[in-house]
Motif scaffolding. Structure first.
Motif, mmCIF file in Angstrom:
data_model
loop_
_atom_site.group_PDB
_atom_site.id
_atom_site.type_symbol
_atom_site.label_atom_id
_atom_site.label_comp_id
_atom_site.label_asym_id
_atom_site.label_seq_id
_atom_site.Cartn_x
_atom_site.Cartn_y
_atom_site.Cartn_z
ATOM 1 N N SER A 119 0.835 -1.221 -0.154
ATOM 2 C CA SER A 119 0.005 -0.071 -0.102
ATOM 3 C C SER A 119 0.726 1.392 -0.225
ATOM 4 O O SER A 119 0.603 2.085 -0.774
ATOM 5 N N ALA A 120 1.880 1.133 0.803
ATOM 6 C CA ALA A 120 2.989 2.196 0.907
ATOM 7 C C ALA A 120 3.593 2.555 -0.525
ATOM 8 O O ALA A 120 3.671 3.773 -0.783
ATOM 9 N N TYR A 121 3.837 1.434 -1.390
ATOM 10 C CA TYR A 121 4.450 1.654 -2.579
ATOM 11 C C TYR A 121 3.369 2.255 -3.481
ATOM 12 O O TYR A 121 3.607 3.016 -4.349
ATOM 13 N N VAL A 122 2.282 1.789 -3.646
ATOM 14 C CA VAL A 122 1.163 2.388 -4.250
ATOM 15 C C VAL A 122 1.031 3.976 -4.072
ATOM 16 O O VAL A 122 0.899 4.580 -5.349
ATOM 17 N N GLU A 123 1.113 4.092 -2.932
ATOM 18 C CA GLU A 123 1.018 5.518 -2.380
ATOM 19 C C GLU A 123 2.077 6.588 -3.170
ATOM 20 O O GLU A 123 1.961 7.616 -3.748
ATOM 21 N N ALA A 124 3.247 5.912 -3.121
ATOM 22 C CA ALA A 124 4.523 6.603 -3.498
ATOM 23 C C ALA A 124 4.442 6.542 -4.955
ATOM 24 O O ALA A 124 4.936 7.664 -5.600
ATOM 25 N N CYS A 125 4.021 5.644 -5.629
ATOM 26 C CA CYS A 125 4.142 5.712 -7.152
ATOM 27 C C CYS A 125 3.169 6.564 -7.557
ATOM 28 O O CYS A 125 2.908 7.415 -8.636
ATOM 29 N N GLN A 126 1.724 6.808 -6.975
ATOM 30 C CA GLN A 126 0.464 7.592 -7.260
ATOM 31 C C GLN A 126 0.920 9.215 -6.847
ATOM 32 O O GLN A 126 0.170 9.848 -7.392
ATOM 33 N N ALA A 127 1.780 9.461 -5.834
ATOM 34 C CA ALA A 127 1.837 10.922 -5.309
ATOM 35 C C ALA A 127 2.092 11.829 -6.588
ATOM 36 O O ALA A 127 3.251 11.524 -7.076
ATOM 37 N N PRO A 128 1.529 12.924 -6.557
ATOM 38 C CA PRO A 128 1.997 13.786 -7.549
ATOM 39 C C PRO A 128 3.315 14.632 -7.213
ATOM 40 O O PRO A 128 3.382 14.705 -6.093
ATOM 41 N N SER A 129 3.945 15.379 -8.234
ATOM 42 C CA SER A 129 5.012 16.087 -7.786
ATOM 43 C C SER A 129 4.280 17.559 -7.505
ATOM 44 O O SER A 129 3.245 17.973 -8.080
ATOM 45 N N PRO A 130 5.014 18.484 -6.823
ATOM 46 C CA PRO A 130 6.210 18.186 -5.986
ATOM 47 C C PRO A 130 5.761 17.277 -4.820
ATOM 48 O O PRO A 130 4.896 17.388 -4.191
ATOM 49 N N LYS A 131 6.816 16.227 -4.731
ATOM 50 C CA LYS A 131 6.598 15.038 -3.643
ATOM 51 C C LYS A 131 6.564 15.818 -2.197
ATOM 52 O O LYS A 131 5.939 15.323 -1.390
ATOM 53 N N THR A 132 7.239 16.721 -1.920
ATOM 54 C CA THR A 132 7.449 17.247 -0.661
ATOM 55 C C THR A 132 6.197 17.984 -0.169
ATOM 56 O O THR A 132 5.854 18.325 1.058
ATOM 57 N N THR A 133 5.211 18.314 -1.002
ATOM 58 C CA THR A 133 3.950 19.122 -0.574
ATOM 59 C C THR A 133 2.734 18.152 -0.458
ATOM 60 O O THR A 133 1.550 18.390 -0.200
#
Length: 222
Positions: free
Chosen positions: A125-139
């Motif tokens: 689930s964490a992997y899916v979240e990381a792959c789907q997170a839009p840029s900029p990643k920090t926000t």
């Protein structure tokens, strides 16, 4: 049961003279890296704790010294994926929650801990979240900073351009290590977000631009 911290202190005193040699660290099996001295020390402390806490069960299960040496090698090979402090924490959890001498499987479960108690997702689930997170990643509003740091350590481009079969094992390795740190008590800070400027400038109107241009021409006498 006795207090685990007192048991650990007693165990450390007992193995002080032999912690480096107890689980006979002969050559590692093919495909496995040699265990570190810190891991050997941790495993010796664990077995000393078990000996003190599960006295009769311990001597019944490990009455043969040669067999005990082989068991320690097996445990060391399986547990060296965890940090030494994680192995110690797992042992303390076992003796505080169980009246019975643990199996290797139960010890591994104790070392892994329960990520959900710390607000951590399962690795996939964490992997899916990381792959789907839009840029900029920090926000992005991450479910936990560990997901962001695992993604960054894996390389965002690698995650986005590789198949799950290739990328997930890499991400999972980083994520599990971060989860281990969190379970052991470390607090991961949220990703740094770009600071907003202290002052924002409003664009000039056309009239103001013309006025300033005329003033500049007059000052240059053109």
């Amino acid at each position: 049961m006795q207090d685990s911290n007192k048991l650990l202190q007693q165990a450390q005193r007992e193995i002080e003279a032999s912690s480096k040699t107890s689980p006979t660290a002969a050559g590692p099996a093919e495909g496995h890296t040699a265990p570190s001295d810190a891991h050997i020390d941790a495993l010796n402390e664990v077995f000393a704790l078990f000996r003190i806490n599960y006295h009769n069960q311990y001597y019944k299960a490990y009455s043969d010294g040669a067999v005990l040496g082989q068991i320690k090698k097996l445990w060391l090979e399986s547990l060296q994926r965890f940090e030494p402090d994680t192995i110690r924490r797992g042992a303390r959890e076992v003796i505080e929650t169980s009246e019975y001498l643990p199996t290797l499987n139960k010890m591994m479960v104790a070392c892994q801990g329960d990520p959900r108690k710390h607000g951590l997702k399962d690795p996939h689930s964490a992997y899916v979240e990381a792959c789907q997170a839009p840029s900029p990643k920090t926000t992005f509003q991450w479910s936990h900073p560990a997901v962001y740091y695992a993604g960054r350590a894996s390389d965002w481009y690698f995650l986005s351009s590789s198949t799950e079969r290739t990328a997930f094992p890499v991400f999972a390795q980083h994520y599990k290590r971060l989860c281990e740190r969190v379970i052991n008590g470390e607090t991961l800070t949220a990703p740094d977000t770009p600071a907003l400027p202290e002052h924002t400038e409003t664009p000039l109107s056309n009239e103001e631009n013309l006025r300033r241009m005329q003033a500049l021409r007059e000052s240059l006498d053109i």
